[in-house]
Design an enzyme around this catalytic site. Sequence first.
Site, mmCIF file in Angstrom:
data_model
loop_
_atom_site.group_PDB
_atom_site.id
_atom_site.type_symbol
_atom_site.label_atom_id
_atom_site.label_comp_id
_atom_site.label_asym_id
_atom_site.label_seq_id
_atom_site.Cartn_x
_atom_site.Cartn_y
_atom_site.Cartn_z
ATOM 1 N N GLU A 24 -3.909 1.697 -7.550
ATOM 2 C CA GLU A 24 -4.289 2.836 -6.723
ATOM 3 C C GLU A 24 -3.347 4.008 -6.998
ATOM 4 O OE1 GLU A 24 -6.517 1.752 -3.008
ATOM 5 O OE2 GLU A 24 -4.447 1.355 -2.492
ATOM 6 N N HIS A 27 0.862 -1.195 0.000
ATOM 7 C CA HIS A 27 0.000 0.000 0.000
ATOM 8 C C HIS A 27 0.899 1.245 0.000
ATOM 9 C CE1 HIS A 27 -2.887 3.039 1.142
ATOM 10 N NE2 HIS A 27 -3.834 2.189 0.778
HETATM 11 P P1 PGA Z 1 -9.601 5.922 -0.007
HETATM 12 O O1 PGA Z 1 -8.425 4.901 0.291
HETATM 13 O O2 PGA Z 1 -10.759 5.135 -0.561
HETATM 14 O O3 PGA Z 1 -9.891 6.561 1.293
HETATM 15 O O4 PGA Z 1 -9.082 6.885 -1.047
HETATM 16 C C1 PGA Z 1 -8.110 3.898 -0.617
HETATM 17 C C2 PGA Z 1 -6.866 3.184 -0.162
HETATM 18 O O5 PGA Z 1 -6.038 3.745 0.503
HETATM 19 O O6 PGA Z 1 -6.623 2.055 -0.431
#
Ligand code: PGA
Length: 249
Positions: free
Chosen positions: A165, A93
């Site tokens: 992401e 992450h």
């Molecule tokens: P968020 O986080 O939906 O709050 O943008 C997504 C993530 O960090 O995986």
Amino acid sequence: MAKIVIANFKMNKTESETKDYLISFLSKFEDYKAELILALPYTSLSLAKFMLEGRAVAISAQNISEDDEKGATGEISGRMLAGSGASYVIVGHSERRTKFKENNKVINQKIKNGLKNGLSIILCVGESLADRNTMKTLATLKVQIEEALKGLYENELENIIIAYEPVWAIGSGKTPSPKDVELAVKSIRKVIEEDFSPKASEQIRVVYGGSINPKNAQKFASISGINGILVGSASLDPNIFMQIINACV
Ligand code: PGA
């Protein structure tokens, strides 16, 4: 194929708050045609295992040590996670890459350690704003994926979900266009095709994450090449998370 919907609680909720959450969540629970995964803090894993017994909801941890059990104070092993009820673990992450300086080599070791202990992996990749502004998105994704999956056998990809992401979209309320996500997913699948096979590229599961809410969930979940979504802050309220799930199935 059923859409995957992943909740990432991050560093939120005590064990008793998770209990209240799950009571509310389960009171509205139906047999969804979605594959649900809840990524919880370590302290909530065993409780969730108990409360979700017999339900079609998988439990994920949010981190794993790259080492086997030994003198590594404060770390948590794959064996401990599996023993506490996790069947998945999030690796790579962006919050861990930046705050805890986890590089692709460490991420590769964490993935191998998770797989060795029977855990499936949610591998997060994504470009920074600087990468994006200098047209380096696809190059960044390629390096992150190749280094994270180095040395893995093709059949191990069955137990890996790649979460695309963009770092700048996480927790910001900003999202890329569906076209940009489609391009990114294509390039992710191309890397898998080059390093493994066309079959692996077709079969690997890829989800989108970053500022998902009930209004945009369906749009992102239905992008071509995308198998589902990963939801951070909007998953913390069971009613809102339920709306997101309902929007995707
Ligand atoms: P968020 O986080 O939906 O709050 O943008 C997504 C993530 O960090 O995986």
